[in-house]
Structures are given as structure tokens and as C-alpha cells.
Design an enzyme around this catalytic site. Structure first.
Site, PDB file in Angstrom:
ATOM      1  N   CYS A 116       0.821  -1.224   0.000  1.00 42.82           N
ATOM      2  CA  CYS A 116       0.000   0.000   0.000  1.00 42.82           C
ATOM      3  C   CYS A 116       0.846   1.263   0.000  1.00 42.82           C
ATOM      4  O   CYS A 116       0.356   2.343  -0.327  1.00 42.82           O
ATOM      5  CB  CYS A 116      -0.934  -0.004   1.195  1.00 42.82           C
ATOM      6  SG  CYS A 116      -2.023  -1.419   1.173  1.00 42.82           S
ATOM      7  N   HIS A 256      -3.651   7.055   2.032  1.00 46.22           N
ATOM      8  CA  HIS A 256      -3.976   5.735   1.471  1.00 46.22           C
ATOM      9  C   HIS A 256      -5.400   5.393   1.897  1.00 46.22           C
ATOM     10  O   HIS A 256      -5.802   5.653   3.039  1.00 46.22           O
ATOM     11  CB  HIS A 256      -2.983   4.696   2.004  1.00 46.22           C
ATOM     12  CG  HIS A 256      -3.350   3.295   1.638  1.00 46.22           C
ATOM     13  ND1 HIS A 256      -3.608   2.918   0.340  1.00 46.22           N
ATOM     14  CD2 HIS A 256      -3.524   2.183   2.405  1.00 46.22           C
ATOM     15  CE1 HIS A 256      -3.924   1.628   0.332  1.00 46.22           C
ATOM     16  NE2 HIS A 256      -3.880   1.161   1.555  1.00 46.22           N
ATOM     17  N   ASN A 286     -10.029  -0.128  -1.604  1.00 48.93           N
ATOM     18  CA  ASN A 286      -8.574  -0.064  -1.450  1.00 48.93           C
ATOM     19  C   ASN A 286      -7.907  -0.659  -2.698  1.00 48.93           C
ATOM     20  O   ASN A 286      -7.908  -1.880  -2.887  1.00 48.93           O
ATOM     21  CB  ASN A 286      -8.177  -0.849  -0.193  1.00 48.93           C
ATOM     22  CG  ASN A 286      -6.686  -0.834   0.070  1.00 48.93           C
ATOM     23  OD1 ASN A 286      -5.904  -0.380  -0.763  1.00 48.93           O
ATOM     24  ND2 ASN A 286      -6.285  -1.342   1.224  1.00 48.93           N
TER      25      ASN A 286
HETATM   26  O1  UT7 Z   1      -4.285  -1.423   2.933  1.00 49.21           O
HETATM   27  C1  UT7 Z   1      -3.623  -2.481   3.533  1.00 49.21           C
HETATM   28  C2  UT7 Z   1      -3.618  -2.314   4.989  1.00 49.21           C
HETATM   29  N1  UT7 Z   1      -4.853  -2.785   5.516  1.00 49.21           N
HETATM   30  C3  UT7 Z   1      -5.534  -2.057   6.385  1.00 49.21           C
HETATM   31  O2  UT7 Z   1      -5.158  -0.947   6.708  1.00 49.21           O
HETATM   32  C4  UT7 Z   1      -6.750  -2.692   6.989  1.00 49.21           C
HETATM   33  C5  UT7 Z   1      -6.771  -2.484   8.476  1.00 49.21           C
HETATM   34  N2  UT7 Z   1      -7.892  -3.183   9.117  1.00 49.21           N
HETATM   35  C6  UT7 Z   1      -9.163  -2.794   8.955  1.00 49.21           C
HETATM   36  O3  UT7 Z   1      -9.482  -1.892   8.210  1.00 49.21           O
HETATM   37  C7  UT7 Z   1     -10.211  -3.480   9.796  1.00 49.21           C
HETATM   38  O4  UT7 Z   1      -9.588  -4.250  10.812  1.00 49.21           O
HETATM   39  C8  UT7 Z   1     -11.156  -4.415   8.986  1.00 49.21           C
HETATM   40  C9  UT7 Z   1     -12.054  -3.560   8.104  1.00 49.21           C
HETATM   41  C10 UT7 Z   1     -10.357  -5.369   8.141  1.00 49.21           C
HETATM   42  C11 UT7 Z   1     -12.048  -5.205   9.934  1.00 49.21           C
HETATM   43  O5  UT7 Z   1     -12.772  -4.321  10.781  1.00 49.21           O
HETATM   44  P1  UT7 Z   1     -12.761  -4.527  12.366  1.00 49.21           P
HETATM   45  O6  UT7 Z   1     -13.624  -3.485  12.907  1.00 49.21           O
HETATM   46  O7  UT7 Z   1     -11.329  -4.536  12.806  1.00 49.21           O
HETATM   47  O8  UT7 Z   1     -13.478  -5.915  12.515  1.00 49.21           O
HETATM   48  P2  UT7 Z   1     -12.940  -7.262  13.188  1.00 49.21           P
HETATM   49  O9  UT7 Z   1     -11.999  -7.951  12.268  1.00 49.21           O
HETATM   50  O10 UT7 Z   1     -12.479  -6.962  14.585  1.00 49.21           O
HETATM   51  O11 UT7 Z   1     -14.281  -8.069  13.297  1.00 49.21           O
HETATM   52  C12 UT7 Z   1     -15.375  -7.642  14.111  1.00 49.21           C
HETATM   53  C13 UT7 Z   1     -16.543  -8.562  13.849  1.00 49.21           C
HETATM   54  C14 UT7 Z   1     -16.198 -10.043  13.928  1.00 49.21           C
HETATM   55  O12 UT7 Z   1     -17.319 -10.724  14.460  1.00 49.21           O
HETATM   56  P3  UT7 Z   1     -17.341 -11.178  16.009  1.00 49.21           P
HETATM   57  O13 UT7 Z   1     -16.138 -12.069  16.188  1.00 49.21           O
HETATM   58  O14 UT7 Z   1     -17.244  -9.900  16.782  1.00 49.21           O
HETATM   59  O15 UT7 Z   1     -18.640 -11.872  16.119  1.00 49.21           O
HETATM   60  C15 UT7 Z   1     -16.026 -10.427  12.484  1.00 49.21           C
HETATM   61  O16 UT7 Z   1     -16.289 -11.789  12.258  1.00 49.21           O
HETATM   62  O17 UT7 Z   1     -17.040  -8.322  12.538  1.00 49.21           O
HETATM   63  C16 UT7 Z   1     -17.095  -9.570  11.831  1.00 49.21           C
HETATM   64  N3  UT7 Z   1     -16.841  -9.313  10.422  1.00 49.21           N
HETATM   65  C17 UT7 Z   1     -17.812  -9.013   9.546  1.00 49.21           C
HETATM   66  N4  UT7 Z   1     -19.149  -8.905   9.690  1.00 49.21           N
HETATM   67  C18 UT7 Z   1     -19.852  -8.588   8.594  1.00 49.21           C
HETATM   68  C19 UT7 Z   1     -15.650  -9.307   9.778  1.00 49.21           C
HETATM   69  N5  UT7 Z   1     -15.833  -9.007   8.486  1.00 49.21           N
HETATM   70  C20 UT7 Z   1     -17.168  -8.835   8.323  1.00 49.21           C
HETATM   71  C21 UT7 Z   1     -17.976  -8.506   7.217  1.00 49.21           C
HETATM   72  N6  UT7 Z   1     -19.297  -8.383   7.398  1.00 49.21           N
HETATM   73  N7  UT7 Z   1     -17.459  -8.289   5.990  1.00 49.21           N
END
Ligand code: UT7
Length: 334
Positions: A116, A256, A286
Site C-alpha cells: 500500500c 492511502h 482499497n
Molecule cells: O491497505 C492495507 C492495509 N490494511 C488495512 O489498513 C486494513 C486495516 N484493518 C481494517 O481496516 C479493519 O480491521 C477491517 C475492516 C479489516 C475489519 O474491521 P474490524 O472493525 O477490525 O473488525 P474485526 O476484524 O475486529 O471483526 C469484528 C466482527 C467479527 O465478528 P465477532 O467475532 O465480533 O462476532 C467479524 O467476524 O465483525 C465480523 N466481520 C464481519 N461482519 C460482517 C468481519 N468481516 C465482516 C464482514 N461483514 N465483511
């Protein structure tokens, strides 16, 4: 003698037509428009469809757009640098293919791999060619076909990424415009949080690697999120302090586009509001190396000569950085 700086003197872009919506994604995995909008901030992403079309297809179109807009002859371009993590092939380089397809027959070309942050790393490299007098016209391309390495069964990653390409032209300037400073970092221990396991020399493609789904992105989202928020903000603030820039002096943060919440956190630390952030994550998702130059294209008309921009990124590697650019032309005249 006045110092030569590398001015950005034009921008060009290409986005494929197909739009992957949150509704369509919701039919592929267990997700919703509401979750994606509140947790990431993406509504649509462009996807390159078509047999045998790779990243160079988009990159070459971005370079052609750049040449048409700036009215430069592709034969006058000395160097083409392509930042990408989704090259058409291991070799030849995608930059090489882009240069050929865009008619830059006199340029030498190569790729830079910094995920990125690839565009920032490539922009810094390209600027050195200008500053040293080695080249007069350098094109820096950020291009990625992320759909080629996304697992559309993994709801943790598939809503995030899209495809696209954009390019900037660098030319010498003696009046203090252009790329004025760069702070770049990398930390290979971040490998464990964001990677694609197979397809390289560690795990060349085999039936087993395909069966294990090792040819798609694996990301520990929360770990990357945490590192992104602190490092992208730190490096942006460091750049402001280094040049005694207050929030009032900044025309735009060009971040980014990984997550709207990361953009907001960076802007907050810099003391600037959303109106000073270039944002197109809602439409493009992204696009990895293409996000920052795509933003420059989208906001080109709003930019004026002398505007102070901070370009900032964080991504796989880990890699991160900030670049201070003094914009070199009035966008609305282009
Ligand atoms: O550009 C490259 C660098 N990458 C980044 O900068 C990405 C950095 N990370 C992020 O942007 C975020 O961590 C994500 C968008 C990838 C994920 O968001 P989050 O708020 O950190 O969610 P999480 O992974 O902590 O998941 C929270 C909950 C989980 O459910 P439980 O365990 O709380 O029941 C996940 O299973 O959200 C669930 N979840 C979803 N639910 C609906 C994860 N993905 C999804 C989804 N739809 N697509």
C-alpha cells in the site's frame, strides 16, 4: 544555483467499468452494506474483468490518459516506475509492459513492491532521478488488480479491495515546487499480519498450495488497523513538525484509502477536518498502490499552485511513510 525539485506536472487514471457493490458482495459472503459502510466506508469497487487482462492493462491506460492530458509525447518519457503487488507476471516487470503498451519506447522501466506504500516509495525513487539531473521526465504509476488475489469467500478481506491504476508525471522545477521531503519506513516483522503465502519462491504453486487457498490475501485486520492508525498519524505529524507546517498550512491530506476510520484518525492527529482529506474509498475501495494517485486525479481540479499536500500511507510489509508535496499547477486549467 537553485536546487532542482521533482514537480508533479500531470496526473492520469484508469478504472475498469465493472462496479462490485455491497449488495452483490452480500450475496457472496455473510456481510451487509451497513457493516461495510460503518466499519470500512466502502460502497463500490471497480473490478477488471476479461480473459488475460492484468495490471499492465490498467497501468498503460493511466499513462495514456496522463500523456493526453499533459500533451506530452510518450517517446519523451525517460523512466517508468510501476508500484504494484499484483504484477502481470513475475517477469518481465509490469512497468516494462506498461511502457511498451503506452508507447514509451525510449524509457527504461521497472517495478517497486511496497504494497500500500508502493506509490510513496516509487515517487521518492522517481524524484531522485529528477533531482540528480539523471532524467527529465519520469512517470510513476500505482496499479493493482487486487481482485486477482482476493478470496471472495473470505468476508474479512473481500469487501476491502478494488482494482485501478493512476500515474503522475515528474519534471524538474527550480522554483521550489514538487516533492520536497519523504519519510519512509518498513518493518518486515509485519509479514505475519498481512501476506499472500504462496506463489513465490518459498511456496511455489502446487496442487497443495491451491487446495489450501494460499494464493489469496491473509490479513489480521485488527492488528493491521492498530499499526496503521499509530504509524500513519505519527509519520504525518512528524512531517508537519519537520517543516513547521500548522494544520492551516495544509491544503490536503492525501491518505492511502484502506479504511475511513484510519483516515479520520490520521486527520484528527494532524488537527485537520474531513474537508481537507482527499477521500474516494467509498467509490474505489482499497486499490493498494493506486489509491494515492487516484485521489490526486479526483481532486486535480480543486488543486492550486502552491498548495501544501501531505501524502501518507500504511500497508503490507509493514511499509509506511509520508511525503510533503508543494503542488505545481492550477488544476482547473487542465
Ligand atoms: O491497505 C492495507 C492495509 N490494511 C488495512 O489498513 C486494513 C486495516 N484493518 C481494517 O481496516 C479493519 O480491521 C477491517 C475492516 C479489516 C475489519 O474491521 P474490524 O472493525 O477490525 O473488525 P474485526 O476484524 O475486529 O471483526 C469484528 C466482527 C467479527 O465478528 P465477532 O467475532 O465480533 O462476532 C467479524 O467476524 O465483525 C465480523 N466481520 C464481519 N461482519 C460482517 C468481519 N468481516 C465482516 C464482514 N461483514 N465483511
Amino acid at each position: 544555483m537553485k536546487k532542482i525539485t521533482a514537480a508533479i506536472t500531470g496526473v492520469g487514471a484508469y478504472l475498469p467499468d465493472y462496479l462490485l457493490t455491497n449488495d452483490e458482495l452480500s450475496r457472496m459472503v455473510d456481510t451487509s452494506d451497513e457493516w461495510i459502510m460503518t466499519r470500512i466506508g466502502i460502497k463500490t469497487r471497480h473490478i477488471l474483468k476479461g480473459e488475460g487482462l492484468g495490471t499492465s492493462y490498467m497501468g498503460a491506460r493511466a499513462v495514456k490518459d496522463l500523456c493526453e492530458k499533459t500533451k506530452i509525447n510518450p517517446l519523451d518519457i525517460d523512466v517508468v516506475i510501476c508500484a504494484t503487488v499484483t504484477p502481470d507476471m513475475f517477469f518481465p516487470s509490469t512497468g516494462n509492459l506498461i511502457a511498451d503498451q503506452a508507447g514509451c519506447k525510449n524509457a527504461f522501466a521497472y517495478d517497486i513492491s511496497a504494497a500500500c506504500s508502493g506509490f510513496l516509495f516509487a515517487l521518492t525513487t522517481g524524484s531522485q532521478f529528477i533531482e540528480t539531473g539523471f532524467a527529465k521526465k519520469v512517470v510513476v504509476v500505482g496499479a493493482d488488480k487486487m481482485s486477482s488475489i482476493v478470496d471472495y469467500k473470505d468476508r474479512n478481506t473481500c469487501p476491502i479491495f478494488g482494482d485501478g491504476a493512476a500515474a503522475v508525471l515528474l519534471e524538474p522545477n527550480k522554483d521550489g515546487y514538487g516533492v520536497l521531503d519523504a519519510i519512509l519506513h518498513s518493518d518486515g516483522s509485519g509479514e505475519q499480519h498481512l501476506y499472500m503465502k504462496a506463489g513465490g519462491s518459498r511456496y511455489p504453486a502446487t496442487e497443495e498450495t491451491v487446495r489450501n487457498n494460499w494464493h489469496t490475501i491473509t490479513q489480521d485486520g485488527p492488528a493491521v488497523f492498530k499499526a496503521a492508525v499509530s504509524n500513519m498519524a505519527d509519520v504525518s505529524v512528524e512531517m508537519m513538525e519537520r517543516h513547521h507546517l500548522s494544520s492551516n498550512d495544509i491544503r490536503y491530506l492525501v491518505p492511502h484509502q484502506a479504511n475511513l476510520r484510519i483516515i479520520d484518525a490520521t486527520a484528527k492527529r494532524m488537527g485537520i477536518g474531513r474537508e481537507k482529506c482527499m477521500i474516494n474509498i467509498d467509490r474505489n475501495g482499497n486499490t493498494t498502490a493506486a489509491t494515492i494517485p487516484l485521489c490526486l486525479c479526483d481532486y486535480e481540479a480543486a488543486l492550486c499552485k502552491g498548495d501544501n499536500l501531505i501524502l501518507a500511507s500504511f500497508g503490507g510489509g509493514y511499509t509506511w511513510g509520508a511525503i510533503y508535496v508543494k503542488w505545481a499547477y492550477d488544476g482547473e486549467n487542465r
